[in-house]
Design a protein around this motif. Structure first.
Motif, short mmCIF file in Angstrom:
data_model
loop_
_atom_site.label_atom_id
_atom_site.label_comp_id
_atom_site.label_asym_id
_atom_site.label_seq_id
_atom_site.Cartn_x
_atom_site.Cartn_y
_atom_site.Cartn_z
N UNK A 1 1.89 9.08 18.70
CA UNK A 1 1.64 10.53 17.67
C UNK A 1 1.18 9.94 16.32
N UNK A 2 -0.15 10.16 16.06
CA UNK A 2 -0.53 9.28 14.92
C UNK A 2 -0.12 9.99 13.62
N UNK A 3 0.75 11.04 13.84
CA UNK A 3 1.17 11.86 12.63
C UNK A 3 2.34 11.36 12.23
N UNK A 4 3.14 10.59 13.25
CA UNK A 4 4.41 10.05 12.64
C UNK A 4 4.68 8.60 13.04
N UNK A 5 3.71 8.09 13.88
CA UNK A 5 3.97 6.60 14.28
C UNK A 5 4.02 5.90 13.19
N UNK A 6 3.34 5.78 12.21
CA UNK A 6 3.34 4.65 11.08
C UNK A 6 4.62 5.02 10.31
N UNK A 7 4.90 6.10 9.93
CA UNK A 7 6.08 6.22 9.15
C UNK A 7 7.39 5.91 9.97
N UNK A 8 7.33 6.22 11.32
CA UNK A 8 8.69 5.65 12.06
C UNK A 8 8.81 4.22 12.22
N UNK A 9 7.56 3.66 12.40
CA UNK A 9 7.37 2.11 12.34
C UNK A 9 8.16 1.49 11.15
N UNK A 10 7.99 2.14 10.05
CA UNK A 10 8.28 1.43 8.90
C UNK A 10 9.96 1.77 8.60
N UNK A 11 10.36 2.87 9.58
CA UNK A 11 11.70 3.04 9.47
C UNK A 11 12.60 2.25 10.24
N UNK A 12 12.16 1.36 11.36
CA UNK A 12 12.90 0.51 12.29
C UNK A 12 12.90 -0.74 11.73
N UNK A 13 14.08 -1.63 12.02
CA UNK A 13 14.41 -2.85 11.53
C UNK A 13 13.41 -3.83 11.73
N UNK A 14 12.79 -3.75 12.99
CA UNK A 14 11.66 -4.57 13.36
C UNK A 14 10.35 -4.36 12.59
N UNK A 15 10.19 -3.27 12.17
CA UNK A 15 8.81 -2.68 11.55
C UNK A 15 9.29 -3.37 10.07
N UNK A 16 10.34 -3.25 9.54
CA UNK A 16 10.65 -3.67 8.32
C UNK A 16 10.65 -5.23 8.12
N UNK A 17 11.07 -6.00 9.24
CA UNK A 17 11.12 -7.41 9.25
C UNK A 17 9.66 -7.90 9.26
N UNK A 18 8.62 -7.19 10.13
CA UNK A 18 7.16 -7.42 9.93
C UNK A 18 6.77 -7.30 8.65
#
Length: 286
Positions: A217-234
């Motif tokens: 879902x392009x409406x939420x995928x970017x924001x959800x990525x930055x809310x994950x631990x792995x996304x923040x680590x990257x």
């Protein structure tokens, strides 16, 4: 002796055809009488009897021949009628058998059509399941909206496998349905590792920039990525090492299927993962 004048008058008044006939008959009778007088005898009773016998015999022969012909004709007609009736009966029997066969074939056709419908529905269901499983496992090509993340080497640092793994794990955790890196589809059996200086995905070497495509879902995928631990680590790693990256939404992405060689399993057991887990717990001694 009749009057000659009367006779002459009668002859004059008599029609010509009648006169000729009478004259002819009178002369014939006179000749016959004269011949019999010369012979001195008249037909006897025996001669008359013989003539009658011949006539009766001839008549009887004709009657017999006619009777025989009628009998033969009747026999032929009777045989022909019986043969015709037999042919009609056989034809009716054959027709009845064919009609029964038609009924049986129609019933068989209906049954086969029902079976075909069932098989077609099952095949369509199986195909849909294969497509769903292919999308989930990575062994089927998929299309859809999502995000595109581009990662490149920095001025002083190169991107390593350990830098891409947090990005991929964060996208999975954020709800991505399918992911690929530089055209290599990721599956549960896909390794991401360095071999020398190059990063290998599905045992294929890749070169920067690394384009990561994720369907979701392009409406939420970017924001959800930055809310994950792995996304923040990257994100933190990219900031510390100084390699550039960017992320944008895409209306339509096309991801290929993973290589078929990855489908080959070295070890597998029958049943689902949950069933096998329960079985292992039962088999494990306390």
């Amino acid at each position: 002796m009749p009057d000659s004048r009367t006779t002459t008058a009668d002859r004059v008044s008599t029609p010509l055809l009648t006169l000729i006939t009478q004259q002819s008959l009178d002369e014939d009778y006179r000749h016959v009488a004269e011949r019999r007088a010369e012979q001195g005898s008249t037909p006897t009773g025996r001669r008359r009897l013989g003539t009658a016998t011949v006539v009766v015999a001839v008549f009887g022969l004709l009657v017999t021949v006619a009777a025989v012909q009628n009998s033969q004709r009747a026999g032929v007609q009777s045989a022909s009628r019986a043969s015709l009736i037999a042919n009609i009966d056989r034809g009716r029997a054959d027709l009845a058998a064919l009609q029964e066969r038609i009924v049986d074939l129609r019933e068989l056709d209906v049954s086969l059509q029902d079976n075909l419908d069932d098989v077609t529905a099952a095949a369509q269901g199986a195909q849909a399941r294969v497509q769903r499983l292919g999308a989930v496992t990575g062994f089927g090509a998929v299309t859809g909206p999502g995000v595109r993340v581009t990662v490149d080497d920095g001025d002083h640092f190169t991107v390593r496998d350990r830098d891409l793994r947090p990005l991929v794990d964060g996208l999975w955790n954020a709800g991505a349905e399918a992911i690929s890196i530089n055209g290599q589809r990721l599956t549960a059996r896909t390794p991401i590792r360095n071999s020398g200086a190059a990063i290998h995905v599905n045992f294929r070497p890749l070169s920067p920039p690394y384009v990561v495509l994720a369907i979701g879902d392009p409406r939420t995928l970017q924001a959800d990525l930055m809310e994950t631990t792995s996304g923040l680590t990257f994100r933190d790693t990219a900031a510390q090492l100084g390699f550039p990256w960017n992320m944008d939404n895409v209306d339509r992405l096309s991801l290929p299927a993973a290589p078929q060689r990855l489908i080959q399993l070295d070890w597998a057991v029958e049943g689902t993962a949950k069933e096998n887990l329960v079985k292992r717990r039962k088999d494990t001694p306390p």
